[in-house]
Design a protein around this motif. Structure first.
Motif, PDB file in Angstrom:
ATOM      1  N   ALA A  42      -8.145   8.837  -5.242  1.00 44.47           N
ATOM      2  CA  ALA A  42      -6.747   8.983  -5.662  1.00 44.47           C
ATOM      3  C   ALA A  42      -6.640   9.798  -6.947  1.00 44.47           C
ATOM      4  CB  ALA A  42      -6.109   7.612  -5.863  1.00 44.47           C
ATOM      5  N   SER A  64      -2.402   7.318  -4.383  1.00 47.36           N
ATOM      6  CA  SER A  64      -2.580   6.327  -3.320  1.00 47.36           C
ATOM      7  C   SER A  64      -3.225   5.079  -3.885  1.00 47.36           C
ATOM      8  CB  SER A  64      -3.436   6.891  -2.174  1.00 47.36           C
ATOM      9  OG  SER A  64      -4.722   7.256  -2.629  1.00 47.36           O
ATOM     10  N   GLY A  65      -2.859   3.944  -3.322  1.00 48.58           N
ATOM     11  CA  GLY A  65      -3.414   2.676  -3.761  1.00 48.58           C
ATOM     12  C   GLY A  65      -2.576   1.520  -3.288  1.00 48.58           C
ATOM     13  N   HIS A  66      -2.706   0.399  -3.993  1.00 45.65           N
ATOM     14  CA  HIS A  66      -1.956  -0.812  -3.672  1.00 45.65           C
ATOM     15  C   HIS A  66      -1.229  -1.287  -4.926  1.00 45.65           C
ATOM     16  CE1 HIS A  66      -4.919  -0.796  -0.416  1.00 45.65           C
ATOM     17  NE2 HIS A  66      -4.067  -1.543   0.261  1.00 45.65           N
ATOM     18  N   THR A  73       1.136   5.738  -0.434  1.00 41.31           N
ATOM     19  CA  THR A  73       0.602   7.087  -0.567  1.00 41.31           C
ATOM     20  C   THR A  73       1.791   8.009  -0.826  1.00 41.31           C
ATOM     21  OG1 THR A  73      -1.196   6.621   0.976  1.00 41.31           O
ATOM     22  CG2 THR A  73      -0.720   8.938   0.524  1.00 41.31           C
ATOM     23  N   GLY A 110      -6.449  -4.974  -0.146  1.00 43.13           N
ATOM     24  CA  GLY A 110      -6.853  -4.158   0.995  1.00 43.13           C
ATOM     25  C   GLY A 110      -6.726  -4.914   2.299  1.00 43.13           C
ATOM     26  N   ALA A 139      -8.769  -6.758  -5.488  1.00 42.80           N
ATOM     27  CA  ALA A 139      -8.787  -5.509  -4.708  1.00 42.80           C
ATOM     28  C   ALA A 139      -9.067  -5.800  -3.241  1.00 42.80           C
ATOM     29  CB  ALA A 139      -9.836  -4.552  -5.273  1.00 42.80           C
ATOM     30  N   ALA A 161      -6.741   3.834  -5.138  1.00 40.52           N
ATOM     31  CA  ALA A 161      -7.675   3.949  -4.020  1.00 40.52           C
ATOM     32  C   ALA A 161      -8.769   4.961  -4.339  1.00 40.52           C
ATOM     33  CB  ALA A 161      -6.925   4.369  -2.765  1.00 40.52           C
ATOM     34  N   PRO A 204       0.858  -1.183   0.000  1.00 39.14           N
ATOM     35  CA  PRO A 204       0.000   0.000   0.000  1.00 39.14           C
ATOM     36  C   PRO A 204       0.891   1.228   0.000  1.00 39.14           C
ATOM     37  CG  PRO A 204       0.008  -1.042   2.168  1.00 39.14           C
ATOM     38  CD  PRO A 204       0.820  -1.917   1.273  1.00 39.14           C
ATOM     39  N   PRO A 213      -9.705   6.149  -9.820  1.00 35.28           N
ATOM     40  CA  PRO A 213      -9.960   5.465  -8.545  1.00 35.28           C
ATOM     41  C   PRO A 213     -10.838   4.226  -8.740  1.00 35.28           C
ATOM     42  CG  PRO A 213     -10.230   7.827  -8.303  1.00 35.28           C
ATOM     43  CD  PRO A 213     -10.065   7.574  -9.772  1.00 35.28           C
ATOM     44  N   GLY A 214     -10.467   3.141  -8.048  1.00 30.75           N
ATOM     45  CA  GLY A 214     -11.222   1.892  -8.170  1.00 30.75           C
ATOM     46  C   GLY A 214     -10.859   1.084  -9.396  1.00 30.75           C
TER      47      GLY A 214
END
Length: 330
Positions: free
Chosen positions: A90, A130-132, A60, A172, A168, A87, A58, A106-107
């Motif tokens: 984001a 931000s995200g993974h 940011t 998370g 996803a 995220a 993860p 995002p998503g």
């Protein structure tokens, strides 16, 4: 817990942060040219989780751009697929590789191949990224020879439907719950993650289900475990409810869990107890009965007995040890 490393620019002087972050990304992903309009006040943070030869993190960070060139590829190529899931809220990313030029929002998620040139850049200098992310060796993927992966490189893919949604959820969950797993769990998690990335690729190529029946079976088992994880707090979560949701007979469900040395009921009970143990091991003074109820136990007496059998110590003793450690001079 799983092996992990926290990389955070906050402990550095402002003038040192961007160079630290540039080096970190080039080490974790692959050598890249990284630029940003926010170098003077740059910030970045990632939790690097190691699952054998797969890295999950993860992340940011301030808005930036990354470019992998043919020259950098000739110098060093880890032969990875880099996957990023953005995220909610984001900064959308403009991604280009091969013939694709797309914007991932995002998503959504995208894939790029470290063996080919690519560019990824933030579309706004004011929003954070931000995200993974996942760095996975291409050799791990269960794909037939000549699978046209290039058709989806650099393109925006769904992170909410099908295998993308399941992936996803796993990412998370790993980001939030990596501390609840043991190092010995890493190989199983790596296999699960590999199967899901394979599923994302084949589904988006309209290539049907993963070609290996064993992969499909492992993916189904992972989906069942993820469903259980999301519903641990529901006291109505039973093996029969799990089987019904996944359109299986309870006998088939038991057979799946027996292959992993447990039963559906024992797995649900163990995960509930592990979550309760984690909550009781923190300094918060939440009543024990509230913690038990939070994780699906309707009987305090039953929770106490099960907890004591699992951990060799009562919930009250666990809480007392934590509180004793918080006292001055302890």
């Amino acid at each position: 817990m799983l092996p992990s490393t926290l990389l955070d620019s906050d402990h550095l002087e402002p003038g040192e942060r961007f160079e630290f972050w540039r080096h970190a990304l080039s080490t974790v992903i692959a050598p890249m040219e990284i630029t940003s309009d926010r170098t003077a006040d740059f910030e970045g943070r990632m939790r690097l989780i190691m699952l054998e030869d797969i890295h999950v993190f993860p992340v940011t960070m301030r808005a930036a751009a990354a470019r992998r060139t043919a020259r950098l590829i000739r110098q060093s190529d880890p032969d990875l697929l880099h996957l990023a899931l953005l995220a909610p809220g984001a900064n959308p990313l403009a991604v280009s590789q091969h013939t694709a030029r797309d914007v991932t929002g995002p998503g959504e998620l995208y894939l790029v191949d470290t063996s080919r040139p690519f560019t990824v850049r933030a579309t706004s200098s004011g929003l954070p990224l931000s995200g993974h992310c996942v760095e996975i060796p291409k050799s791990r993927l269960s794909l037939p020879p000549r699978t046209p992966v290039g058709r989806i490189l650099g393109r925006s893919l769904s992170g909410t439907r099908g295998f993308g949604g399941l992936l996803a959820h796993l990412l998370g969950h790993l980001g939030a719950q990596h501390h609840t797993y043991r190092p010995s769990d890493a190989p199983r998690l790596a296999t699960a993650l590999t199967d899901l990335v394979t599923g994302v690729i084949t589904q988006n190529l309209d290539a049907g289900p993963p070609p290996d029946p064993a992969v499909a079976e492992r993916t189904r088992f992972l989906a069942i475990k993820e469903f259980i994880e999301r519903h641990l707090a529901d006291s109505a979560l039973t093996p029969a409810a799990v089987a019904a949701h996944h359109h299986l007979s309870t006998r088939h469900l038991h057979r799946l869990f027996q292959q992993h040395g447990t039963s559906p009921a024992a797995y649900i009970r163990r995960r509930r107890l592990e979550q309760a143990h984690h909550d009781l091991s923190t300094p918060a003074r939440t009543p024990i009965q509230t913690v038990a109820h939070r994780w699906g136990f309707t009987s305090h007496a039953h929770f106490t007995r099960a907890y004591t059998r699992q951990f060799g110590v009562s919930p009250t003793r666990t809480r007392r040890r934590v509180l004793d450690q918080q006292r001055p001079g302890s």
